[in-house]
Design a protein around this motif. Structure first.
Motif, PDB file in Angstrom:
ATOM      1  N   LEU A   1      -2.625  -8.087  -0.990  1.00 55.46           N
ATOM      2  CA  LEU A   1      -1.669  -9.469  -1.908  1.00 55.46           C
ATOM      3  C   LEU A   1      -1.385  -8.856  -3.014  1.00 55.46           C
ATOM      4  CD1 LEU A   1      -4.573 -12.121  -1.108  1.00 55.46           C
ATOM      5  CD2 LEU A   1      -2.854 -11.705   0.389  1.00 55.46           C
ATOM      6  N   SER A   2      -0.236  -9.435  -3.239  1.00 56.91           N
ATOM      7  CA  SER A   2       0.848  -8.839  -4.990  1.00 56.91           C
ATOM      8  C   SER A   2       0.021  -9.892  -5.791  1.00 56.91           C
ATOM      9  CB  SER A   2       2.101  -9.097  -4.921  1.00 56.91           C
ATOM     10  OG  SER A   2       2.116 -10.572  -4.531  1.00 56.91           O
ATOM     11  N   PHE A   3       0.233  -9.503  -6.233  1.00 57.20           N
ATOM     12  CA  PHE A   3      -0.712 -10.029  -7.775  1.00 57.20           C
ATOM     13  C   PHE A   3       0.793 -10.794  -8.998  1.00 57.20           C
ATOM     14  CE2 PHE A   3      -0.726  -6.073  -8.707  1.00 57.20           C
ATOM     15  CZ  PHE A   3      -0.555  -6.100  -9.801  1.00 57.20           C
ATOM     16  N   GLY A   4       0.245 -11.474 -10.016  1.00 54.28           N
ATOM     17  CA  GLY A   4       0.599 -11.728 -11.583  1.00 54.28           C
ATOM     18  C   GLY A   4       2.254 -12.006 -10.540  1.00 54.28           C
ATOM     19  N   GLN A   5       3.451 -11.604 -11.782  1.00 57.36           N
ATOM     20  CA  GLN A   5       4.681 -11.365 -11.227  1.00 57.36           C
ATOM     21  C   GLN A   5       5.177 -10.162 -10.627  1.00 57.36           C
ATOM     22  OE1 GLN A   5       3.026 -11.649 -14.230  1.00 57.36           O
ATOM     23  NE2 GLN A   5       3.731 -10.448 -16.022  1.00 57.36           N
ATOM     24  N   GLN A   6       4.203  -9.324 -10.274  1.00 62.86           N
ATOM     25  CA  GLN A   6       4.475  -8.126  -9.947  1.00 62.86           C
ATOM     26  C   GLN A   6       5.512  -7.818  -8.814  1.00 62.86           C
ATOM     27  OE1 GLN A   6       4.443  -5.898 -12.344  1.00 62.86           O
ATOM     28  NE2 GLN A   6       2.976  -7.053 -14.016  1.00 62.86           N
ATOM     29  N   PRO A   7       6.300  -7.071  -8.348  1.00 62.81           N
ATOM     30  CA  PRO A   7       6.528  -6.941  -7.093  1.00 62.81           C
ATOM     31  C   PRO A   7       5.342  -6.136  -6.123  1.00 62.81           C
ATOM     32  CG  PRO A   7       6.731  -4.502  -8.402  1.00 62.81           C
ATOM     33  CD  PRO A   7       6.435  -5.565  -9.328  1.00 62.81           C
ATOM     34  N   ARG A   8       6.238  -6.462  -4.610  1.00 60.65           N
ATOM     35  CA  ARG A   8       4.812  -6.277  -3.559  1.00 60.65           C
ATOM     36  C   ARG A   8       4.271  -4.740  -3.148  1.00 60.65           C
ATOM     37  NH1 ARG A   8       7.980  -9.056  -0.043  1.00 60.65           N
ATOM     38  NH2 ARG A   8       8.452  -7.421   1.296  1.00 60.65           N
ATOM     39  N   SER A   9       5.223  -3.661  -3.737  1.00 64.12           N
ATOM     40  CA  SER A   9       5.134  -2.348  -3.965  1.00 64.12           C
ATOM     41  C   SER A   9       3.780  -2.030  -4.780  1.00 64.12           C
ATOM     42  CB  SER A   9       6.446  -1.708  -3.748  1.00 64.12           C
ATOM     43  OG  SER A   9       6.792  -2.050  -5.261  1.00 64.12           O
ATOM     44  N   TRP A  10       3.766  -3.088  -5.687  1.00 66.93           N
ATOM     45  CA  TRP A  10       2.893  -3.243  -7.207  1.00 66.93           C
ATOM     46  C   TRP A  10       3.090  -2.429  -7.995  1.00 66.93           C
ATOM     47  CZ3 TRP A  10      -3.555  -2.406  -5.078  1.00 66.93           C
ATOM     48  CH2 TRP A  10      -3.536  -3.380  -4.251  1.00 66.93           C
ATOM     49  N   ILE A  11       2.938  -1.865  -9.233  1.00 65.07           N
ATOM     50  CA  ILE A  11       3.511  -1.531 -10.275  1.00 65.07           C
ATOM     51  C   ILE A  11       2.792   0.470  -9.521  1.00 65.07           C
ATOM     52  CG2 ILE A  11       3.270  -0.064 -13.172  1.00 65.07           C
ATOM     53  CD1 ILE A  11       1.937  -2.944 -13.237  1.00 65.07           C
ATOM     54  N   GLY A  12       4.423   1.042  -9.906  1.00 66.98           N
ATOM     55  CA  GLY A  12       4.137   2.244  -9.130  1.00 66.98           C
ATOM     56  C   GLY A  12       3.836   2.733  -7.689  1.00 66.98           C
ATOM     57  N   ASP A  13       4.518   1.815  -7.368  1.00 71.37           N
ATOM     58  CA  ASP A  13       3.970   1.571  -5.566  1.00 71.37           C
ATOM     59  C   ASP A  13       2.885   1.670  -4.814  1.00 71.37           C
ATOM     60  OD1 ASP A  13       6.685   0.859  -5.408  1.00 71.37           O
ATOM     61  OD2 ASP A  13       7.175   3.473  -5.484  1.00 71.37           O
ATOM     62  N   LEU A  14       1.778   1.543  -5.986  1.00 66.36           N
ATOM     63  CA  LEU A  14       0.356   1.554  -5.726  1.00 66.36           C
ATOM     64  C   LEU A  14       0.532   0.678  -3.945  1.00 66.36           C
ATOM     65  CD1 LEU A  14      -2.489   2.621  -5.734  1.00 66.36           C
ATOM     66  CD2 LEU A  14      -3.132   1.228  -7.222  1.00 66.36           C
ATOM     67  N   GLY A  15       0.122  -0.075  -4.095  1.00 69.21           N
ATOM     68  CA  GLY A  15      -0.280  -0.881  -2.768  1.00 69.21           C
ATOM     69  C   GLY A  15       0.519  -0.201  -1.808  1.00 69.21           C
ATOM     70  N   THR A  16       1.759   0.214  -1.890  1.00 66.26           N
ATOM     71  CA  THR A  16       2.591   0.464  -0.869  1.00 66.26           C
ATOM     72  C   THR A  16       2.057   2.222  -0.315  1.00 66.26           C
ATOM     73  OG1 THR A  16       5.011   0.460  -1.381  1.00 66.26           O
ATOM     74  CG2 THR A  16       5.035   2.088  -0.267  1.00 66.26           C
ATOM     75  N   ALA A  17       1.309   2.919  -1.849  1.00 67.02           N
ATOM     76  CA  ALA A  17       0.851   4.033  -1.214  1.00 67.02           C
ATOM     77  C   ALA A  17      -0.418   3.969  -0.343  1.00 67.02           C
ATOM     78  CB  ALA A  17       0.323   4.718  -2.120  1.00 67.02           C
ATOM     79  N   ILE A  18      -0.668   2.898  -0.164  1.00 63.13           N
ATOM     80  CA  ILE A  18      -2.863   2.508   0.122  1.00 63.13           C
ATOM     81  C   ILE A  18      -1.946   2.342   1.436  1.00 63.13           C
ATOM     82  CG2 ILE A  18      -4.943   0.918   0.082  1.00 63.13           C
ATOM     83  CD1 ILE A  18      -4.651   1.056  -3.305  1.00 63.13           C
ATOM     84  N   ALA A  19      -1.176   1.673   1.861  1.00 63.44           N
ATOM     85  CA  ALA A  19      -1.185   0.504   2.990  1.00 63.44           C
ATOM     86  C   ALA A  19      -0.523   1.716   4.448  1.00 63.44           C
ATOM     87  CB  ALA A  19      -0.283  -0.234   3.667  1.00 63.44           C
ATOM     88  N   GLU A  20       0.256   3.080   2.898  1.00 59.59           N
ATOM     89  CA  GLU A  20       1.220   3.921   4.272  1.00 59.59           C
ATOM     90  C   GLU A  20      -0.913   4.537   4.411  1.00 59.59           C
ATOM     91  OE1 GLU A  20       4.180   5.405   4.981  1.00 59.59           O
ATOM     92  OE2 GLU A  20       4.057   2.944   5.653  1.00 59.59           O
TER      93      GLU A  20
END
Length: 309
Positions: free
Chosen positions: A37-56
């Motif tokens: 899940l995204s948080f606050g006003q941040q992009p879906r990739s999260w800061i520094g693309d951490l969320g994308t990296a975890i999903a990948e």
């Protein structure tokens, strides 16, 4: 492979990204998926693309993975309050819970899942934990990165008088760290001697120290006043149900003191309730610096694999 998806949940249009397992296409656990899940006003990739990296990394390990924006965040349409502190507090109090519960149900039905591992960073971790409050969510695990236990002061962004000071745990710990810096600062001593000391700073530090000592010596078991009790109730419910949970937090003295103020034990596993808690040194709340990003991806992939074994 990844692609954009859209789901209607609880009357809201939620936009997300799906990550398909790579390699030979075989799923490590074809019936369990990861939802971030995204948080606050941040992009879906999260800061520094951490969320994308975890999903990948999860997809590379054979897990179907999703990343979604809650209403008003990222690409998902929705109304937002004027002040960011207000939306933070709303999220902390479970404003996104109905959408999460409905989203989980839709994903479970659409992809014929036996369950979901739900997770996020900061406010996303808070919303994820509220997944335990719905019997419709087939919750197979929780991934909580730097979860916030305190409620944000919703009036923090409003004009206030100089005398207004916050006395929550996080600000008190900041003042304690500043105290030792000032103790060995020639400039601070010179201001004190010249009668130019920051008396407001010392007053707030004294008041909070007195409260802490009073609580300790009177054996009072009450929580700090800013405690998010609804969140702690969800935490206790997850532990009673022995839901596999991976918590990741910053390994620092102040962060440990923060969690301990709410009677949590950072860095200590609870095998009986299937809780694993990892602390990452030399990093920040965004969990990027000091090699934290790659380390977390590795921890998450390994933890997910243990759930499917």
């Amino acid at each position: 492979m990844r692609k954009a998806v859209q789901v209607t949940a609880a009357g809201a249009r939620l936009f997300g990204t799906i990550h398909m397992p790579s390699g030979d296409g075989k799923l490590a656990s074809p019936r369990i998926a990861l939802l971030l899940l995204s948080f606050g006003q941040q992009p879906r990739s999260w800061i520094g693309d951490l969320g994308t990296a975890i999903a990948e990394r999860a997809a590379a390990a054979g897990f179907l993975s999703f990343r979604f924006d809650m209403p008003g965040l990222g690409d998902s349409p929705g109304d937002l309050p004027l002040l960011r502190e207000t939306i933070w507090r709303d999220i902390q109090m479970g404003a996104h819970s109905p959408y999460l519960h409905a989203l989980c149900w839709e994903l479970q039905e659409e992809y014929r899942l036996e369950g979901l591992v739900v997770g996020g960073l900061c406010g996303g971790a808070v919303t994820s934990l509220y997944a335990v409050n719905s019997s419709r969510v087939k919750l197979k695990g929780l991934l909580l990165l730097e979860p916030e236990i305190a409620l944000t002061n919703a009036d923090a962004g409003m004009p206030s008088s100089p005398a207004d000071e916050r006395l929550d745990v996080e600000h008190f710990l900041e003042r304690k760290e500043l105290f030792f810096q000032r103790l060995f600062s020639f400039r601070s001593w010179r201001k004190l001697i010249a009668g130019k000391a920051d008396y407001r700073y010392w007053k707030v530090l004294f008041v909070q120290s007195r409260e802490n000592l009073s609580r300790r010596f009177s054996h009072r078991r009450d929580y700090p006043p800013e405690t998010n009790h609804g969140l702690l109730d969800a935490w206790d419910r997850a532990r009673r149900r022995s839901i596999p949970t991976l918590v990741v937090s910053v390994a620092s003295a102040s962060r440990r003191a923060y969690y301990r103020s709410y009677r949590l034990e950072p860095g200590i596993d609870q095998p009986g309730t299937r809780l694993a808690w990892i602390e990452i040194p030399n990093t920040t709340h965004a969990l990027l610096a000091g090699g934290a990003k790659d380390a977390i991806c590795g921890y998450v992939a390994k933890w997910l694999s243990s759930l499917s074994s």
